[in-house]
Write an enzyme that holds these catalytic residues in place. Sequence first.
Site, PDB file in Angstrom:
ATOM      1  N   ARG A  70       0.828  -1.211   0.000  1.00 32.77           N
ATOM      2  CA  ARG A  70       0.000   0.000   0.000  1.00 32.77           C
ATOM      3  C   ARG A  70       0.862   1.261   0.000  1.00 32.77           C
ATOM      4  O   ARG A  70       0.447   2.322  -0.460  1.00 32.77           O
ATOM      5  CB  ARG A  70      -0.972   0.009   1.193  1.00 32.77           C
ATOM      6  CG  ARG A  70      -1.743   1.323   1.331  1.00 32.77           C
ATOM      7  CD  ARG A  70      -3.050   1.207   2.133  1.00 32.77           C
ATOM      8  NE  ARG A  70      -2.933   0.387   3.313  1.00 32.77           N
ATOM      9  CZ  ARG A  70      -2.273   0.730   4.428  1.00 32.77           C
ATOM     10  NH1 ARG A  70      -1.667   1.907   4.506  1.00 32.77           N
ATOM     11  NH2 ARG A  70      -2.202  -0.091   5.443  1.00 32.77           N
ATOM     12  N   TYR A 123     -17.472  14.738 -15.580  1.00 39.29           N
ATOM     13  CA  TYR A 123     -17.889  13.340 -15.415  1.00 39.29           C
ATOM     14  C   TYR A 123     -18.949  13.238 -14.308  1.00 39.29           C
ATOM     15  O   TYR A 123     -18.796  13.840 -13.247  1.00 39.29           O
ATOM     16  CB  TYR A 123     -16.651  12.510 -15.086  1.00 39.29           C
ATOM     17  CG  TYR A 123     -16.932  11.043 -14.896  1.00 39.29           C
ATOM     18  CD1 TYR A 123     -17.321  10.256 -15.973  1.00 39.29           C
ATOM     19  CD2 TYR A 123     -16.818  10.455 -13.648  1.00 39.29           C
ATOM     20  CE1 TYR A 123     -17.591   8.910 -15.797  1.00 39.29           C
ATOM     21  CE2 TYR A 123     -17.080   9.113 -13.469  1.00 39.29           C
ATOM     22  CZ  TYR A 123     -17.468   8.345 -14.545  1.00 39.29           C
ATOM     23  OH  TYR A 123     -17.735   7.016 -14.369  1.00 39.29           O
ATOM     24  N   ASP A 188      -9.032  17.452 -15.630  1.00 31.39           N
ATOM     25  CA  ASP A 188      -9.319  16.078 -16.017  1.00 31.39           C
ATOM     26  C   ASP A 188      -9.156  16.014 -17.538  1.00 31.39           C
ATOM     27  O   ASP A 188      -9.946  16.567 -18.290  1.00 31.39           O
ATOM     28  CB  ASP A 188     -10.744  15.693 -15.589  1.00 31.39           C
ATOM     29  CG  ASP A 188     -11.071  14.222 -15.878  1.00 31.39           C
ATOM     30  OD1 ASP A 188     -10.496  13.663 -16.833  1.00 31.39           O
ATOM     31  OD2 ASP A 188     -11.916  13.646 -15.164  1.00 31.39           O
ATOM     32  N   LYS A 213      -9.855   4.514 -19.403  1.00 32.72           N
ATOM     33  CA  LYS A 213     -10.318   4.858 -20.747  1.00 32.72           C
ATOM     34  C   LYS A 213      -9.165   4.678 -21.750  1.00 32.72           C
ATOM     35  O   LYS A 213      -8.739   3.585 -21.990  1.00 32.72           O
ATOM     36  CB  LYS A 213     -10.900   6.269 -20.743  1.00 32.72           C
ATOM     37  CG  LYS A 213     -11.829   6.553 -19.540  1.00 32.72           C
ATOM     38  CD  LYS A 213     -13.094   5.696 -19.541  1.00 32.72           C
ATOM     39  CE  LYS A 213     -13.867   5.729 -18.226  1.00 32.72           C
ATOM     40  NZ  LYS A 213     -14.177   7.029 -17.682  1.00 32.72           N
TER      41      LYS A 213
HETATM   42  C1  LIG Z   1     -14.562   7.543 -16.411  1.00 33.18           C
HETATM   43  C2  LIG Z   1     -14.168   8.924 -16.052  1.00 33.18           C
HETATM   44  C3  LIG Z   1     -13.804   9.250 -14.737  1.00 33.18           C
HETATM   45  C4  LIG Z   1     -13.855   8.245 -13.606  1.00 33.18           C
HETATM   46  O1  LIG Z   1     -12.882   7.261 -13.750  1.00 33.18           O
HETATM   47  P1  LIG Z   1     -13.054   5.750 -13.199  1.00 33.18           P
HETATM   48  O2  LIG Z   1     -11.795   5.102 -13.644  1.00 33.18           O
HETATM   49  O3  LIG Z   1     -14.302   5.203 -13.806  1.00 33.18           O
HETATM   50  O4  LIG Z   1     -13.169   5.852 -11.717  1.00 33.18           O
HETATM   51  C5  LIG Z   1     -13.385  10.545 -14.477  1.00 33.18           C
HETATM   52  N1  LIG Z   1     -13.344  11.477 -15.455  1.00 33.18           N
HETATM   53  C6  LIG Z   1     -13.703  11.203 -16.734  1.00 33.18           C
HETATM   54  C7  LIG Z   1     -13.646  12.274 -17.767  1.00 33.18           C
HETATM   55  C8  LIG Z   1     -14.137   9.917 -17.072  1.00 33.18           C
HETATM   56  O5  LIG Z   1     -14.514   9.657 -18.329  1.00 33.18           O
END
Ligand SMILES: *Cc1c(COP(=O)(O)O)cnc(C)c1O
Length: 413
Positions: A70, A123, A188, A213
Amino acid sequence: MKQNKEMGMEKSFTTRAVHAGRGDFIELGIHAPPLDFSTTYPTPDLDQAARSFDSLVSGDEPQGSFVYQRLFNPTTDRFERALAELEGAEDAAAFASGMAAFSAVLLAAKSRGSHIVAVRPIYGTADHLLTSGMLGVSVTWTTQDTIAEAIRPDTALVVIETPANPTLELVDIAAVVRQAGNVPVMVDSTFATPVLQQPLALGASLVLHSATKFLGGHGDVLAGVVAGPHALVRDIKHVRAATGGLLHPLASFLLHRGLPTLPLRVERMQASAIALAARLAADRRVTNVLFPGLPGHDPRGLLGRQMRGPGSVLSFELSSDSPTLMRDFLRSLEIITPAVSLGSTDTLIQPPAALTHRVVEQEARESAGISRGLLRLSVGLEDVEDLWGDLDRALAEVASRLEYRQRAEVSAG
Ligand SMILES: *Cc1c(COP(=O)(O)O)cnc(C)c1O
């Protein structure tokens, strides 16, 4: 910054994507990243182990033994260094999901204050996390032009997402950074990937990815990563060591494995998305095509300046609001998979209002342009003509029931 030079910032991104985090392979006599699953590490020298423990729980480097998974894992550390290099960052921290990464960013920001300024849309679950106040932060939602007015003495962070999920609106990162003054800005950048956009070079303090993604890219890794300067990433690793959420080494290995093909995947998917967006925009069976690459869809002129290309996610509406018609359209698709998520090798489609953004308050959703009929398409690596054939056939299936509304977007030029 000096460190980035040593890591070869002068080489092209494609070359760096292939070699990032692999600079010591010849010395080690290996050709693939070592995978270390240890949950604990021998600590024969107690004094040294105690020093290392102190260092790691504070978010610093190991001082000898890694002590416990961890706190540190060398496979994950290797992926973090690779990603940091591609984002032009000093350091990065990888998490078990994008939301775990965002949560740690928010908890680490609380040392500066508990007020967040954010721009919608973002998101859905990130919106929910901020709005619910469950981490003890409060949020002021604002627009990208009114950041300065929303900043308070206790504002700890400005949060933006560009391109925004799911409307593909572009936020001017440098302009937001200017308005934020001394307050760190987190971007993000999931939809852009480091191939198309590097927020830190535009003055942002932190860049976050849902690595689930494009970085993972094959629909089989759940992960998040945040990159930035040592001081901020250290605080985030401090939170991670205390709360858990470190990325599993196998997931880190798979993410690192995917980096060399990231530029290829992103460029190919983008080329297909550009072609599909143009055809959808010209088709009277659909309306309201949202894609930064379409004429008139980048009012701030950010393509080419902030982002190298429009990416491979687009949204559109059918020329009808009917939910049953949308269901029939989705069921008629043969190649394209109705599913949440994006950035995978295969093309995915989903209605954000009904799925990814259903946790967002309805009023906020509608004012952010996330209509009930909006469909988000993440274009994959299939042949573009096969993809168009699939969309065309599914549109033809429902065409007799479409209403062919006025195409506001086209008539407005
Ligand atoms: C999917 C997504 C998230 C969240 O990520 P996870 O890996 O599903 O926790 C955050 N920001 C964007 C733009 C996303 O598409």
